[in-house]
Design a protein around this motif. Structure first.
Motif, short mmCIF file in Angstrom:
data_model
loop_
_atom_site.label_atom_id
_atom_site.label_comp_id
_atom_site.label_asym_id
_atom_site.label_seq_id
_atom_site.Cartn_x
_atom_site.Cartn_y
_atom_site.Cartn_z
N CYS A 1 -17.08 1.07 -7.90
CA CYS A 1 -17.78 2.37 -7.87
C CYS A 1 -18.80 2.40 -9.01
O CYS A 1 -18.55 1.85 -10.08
CB CYS A 1 -16.77 3.50 -8.04
N CYS B 1 -17.85 9.24 -12.84
CA CYS B 1 -17.39 10.61 -13.11
C CYS B 1 -16.78 10.58 -14.51
O CYS B 1 -16.17 9.57 -14.90
CB CYS B 1 -16.36 11.04 -12.07
N TYR C 1 -14.23 11.56 -16.01
CA TYR C 1 -12.80 11.39 -16.27
C TYR C 1 -12.25 10.07 -15.73
O TYR C 1 -11.08 9.74 -15.93
CB TYR C 1 -12.01 12.53 -15.58
N CYS C 2 -13.09 9.29 -15.02
CA CYS C 2 -12.55 8.20 -14.20
C CYS C 2 -12.73 6.81 -14.83
O CYS C 2 -13.83 6.45 -15.25
CB CYS C 2 -13.21 8.26 -12.83
N GLN D 1 -20.35 5.51 -9.78
CA GLN D 1 -20.65 6.94 -9.97
C GLN D 1 -20.32 7.44 -11.39
O GLN D 1 -20.92 8.38 -11.85
CB GLN D 1 -19.90 7.77 -8.93
S1 SF4 Z 1 -13.70 9.61 -9.14
FE1 SF4 Z 1 -13.97 7.50 -9.89
S2 SF4 Z 1 -13.95 6.25 -8.03
FE2 SF4 Z 1 -14.32 8.37 -7.39
S3 SF4 Z 1 -16.54 8.60 -7.33
FE3 SF4 Z 1 -15.91 9.25 -9.37
S4 SF4 Z 1 -16.08 7.39 -10.61
FE4 SF4 Z 1 -16.09 6.73 -8.50
#
Ligand code: SF4
Length: 321
Positions: A56, A60, A62-63, A58
Motif C-alpha cells: 500500500c 494513513c 495510524y497504519c 496510502q
Molecule cells: S489503512 Fe493502511 S493499508 Fe489501508 S489504505 Fe491506509 S495505509 Fe493503506
C-alpha cells in the motif's frame, strides 16, 4: 535470508546473527533462489481467498502496513486468470478477491489492468465474486455497473475508520464523511435491497474529542451497516499517529468505553439487518457440517446461517432466512 514484513522491521536481535541478510522483497528472494514467485490462492473449505495484490502507498497516519508490506504489488492478470481456472476446476462456486488495497490493483503493472478486469474474469470463470475490503473512493463507475449486473455479490466491506471529518483529516484518509456516504448511496442505487455493508472503525484516535466521537457515532448510526469491526486506537511505532499519541493520546479507559459504545451500536444494527431479511430467500454457500444434518453456511450478503438437511461443502443452496 530474512524476508517480508520481518525484514522490513529489521529486528535488532536478528541483526546480531552473523550472515543474516535482510531482503524485504520476496520476489528478489525467488530470483536469488533461481525460481519464480508462485502466486497462489488460499483454498478454504468452501470459499477460496485469492490474493490479487499486496502493499500500500496510502500512508494513513495510524497504519504500519506501507512500512512493513512495501509498495503496491499486483499479481499480473494472466496469473490471476490461471488461478481462477484452478479454483473453478476444484469445483468452487465462489471466490473472494483479497489484498491489502485491492482498489489500487494494477497501478503498478502499467498494462492498464484494473480491479474491474479481475472482477470480470472472476465472474466469467468462477461465477460468484465477493470483494474483500474496498476503499469508498475507489468504487468506480465500472465496478458499480458490474454490481448492477449481479457480477459482484451484494456484500461490501468499506472501511470508514471515523465519521468525523476532522479526525479523518488527522488520519490522512482521502475522503470526507459526506463523500463516504455518497459512495454507499451509489451502491444502494444499483444493488438489491438486502445488500450487506460492513466497515472498520477506530475509537479513541489521538485528540478525539467528545464531539468528534459523537459525530462518528451518529454517522455510523445513520448508515445501513450490517456489521462493523471496532478497534480501540493502538499506536504503531514508526507511524505519525505514534507521535500524536504521545502528545495527545486519549485516556485508555475512555478509548475502551467509546469502543464498547460503538460495538453495541453495531450489534444493534446487525440485529436490525437480520430482522430485515427475515423470510427473504437468499443463496447461501455451504461451509461446514456442524452435526448430522446441520450445516453452517454464508449467504450472498454475508450472513452466517445454519441449514438443516443433507449437503456437501461448496454447494449452493437457496434458503429462506
Ligand atoms: S489503512 Fe493502511 S493499508 Fe489501508 S489504505 Fe491506509 S495505509 Fe493503506
Amino acid at each position: 535470508m530474512v524476508t517480508g514484513c520481518y525484514a522490513r522491521k529489521k529486528d535488532s536481535s536478528l541483526e546480531k546473527i552473523k550472515g543474516v541478510e535482510f531482503i524485504p522483497e520476496i520476489e528478489k528472494v525467488a530470483q536469488i533462489l533461481e525460481s519464480e514467485l508462485v502466486y497462489d490462492a488460499f483454498f478454504g473449505r468452501s470459499r477460496p481467498f485469492l490474493k490479487i495484490q499486496s502493499g500500500c502507498d496510502q500512508f494513513c497516519s495510524y497504519c504500519i502496513i506501507p512500512f512493513v508490506r512495501g509498495p503496491l504489488k499486483s499479481v499480473p492478470l494472466d496469473a490471476v486468470i490461471k488461478l481462477l481456472e484452478k479454483i473453478r476446476n476444484e469445483n468452487f462456486k465462489e471466490v473472494v478477491l483479497t489484498g491489502i488495497h485491492i482498489g489500487k490493483y494494477g497501478l503498478d503493472l502499467n498494462d492498464g489492468s484494473k480491479l474491474s478486469d479481475v472482477i470480470e474474469q472472476a465472474h466469467k470463470i468462477v461465477g460468484r465474486v465477493r470483494l474483500g475490503s474496498l476503499e469508498s473512493h475507489e468504487i468506480t463507475d465500472e465496478i458499480l455497473m458490474q454490481a448492477s449486473q449481479n457480477k459482484i455479490l451484494p456484500h461490501w466491506h468499506i472501511p470508514l475508520q471515523h465519521g468525523s471529518d476532522t479526525v479523518l483529516k488527522r488520519m490522512k484518509r482521502p475522503y470526507t464523511a459526506a463523500q463516504y456516504r455518497k459512495s454507499i448511496e451509489k451502491i444502494i442505487e444499483v444493488t438489491p435491497p438486502h445488500t450487506g455493508f460492513g466497515t472498520d472503525i477506530i475509537a479513541g484516535f489521538p485528540g478525539e474529542t467528545e464531539t468528534e466521537f459523537l459525530e462518528s457515532y451518529n454517522f455510523v448510526k445513520s448508515l445501513p451497516f450490517s456489521y462493523g469491526h471496532v478497534f480501540p486506537f493502538s499506536p504503531r511505532e514508526g507511524t505519525l499517529a505514534w507521535t500524536m499519541e504521545k502528545t495527545n493520546g486519549i485516556n485508555p479507559q475512555i478509548k475502551k468505553e467509546r469502543a464498547a459504545i460503538l460495538r453495541d451500536l453495531f450489534a444493534e444494527k446487525h440485529n436490525e439487518f437480520r430482522s430485515s431479511v427475515k423470510g427473504v430467500k437468499l443463496t447461501a454457500i455451504i461451509e461446514n457440517e456442524l452435526k448430522s444434518n446441520l450445516y453452517s453456511a454464508t449467504t450472498e450478503n454475508y450472513l452466517s446461517i445454519e441449514i438443516k438437511g443433507s449437503y456437501s461443502p461448496k454447494e449452493l443452496v437457496r434458503a429462506a432466512i
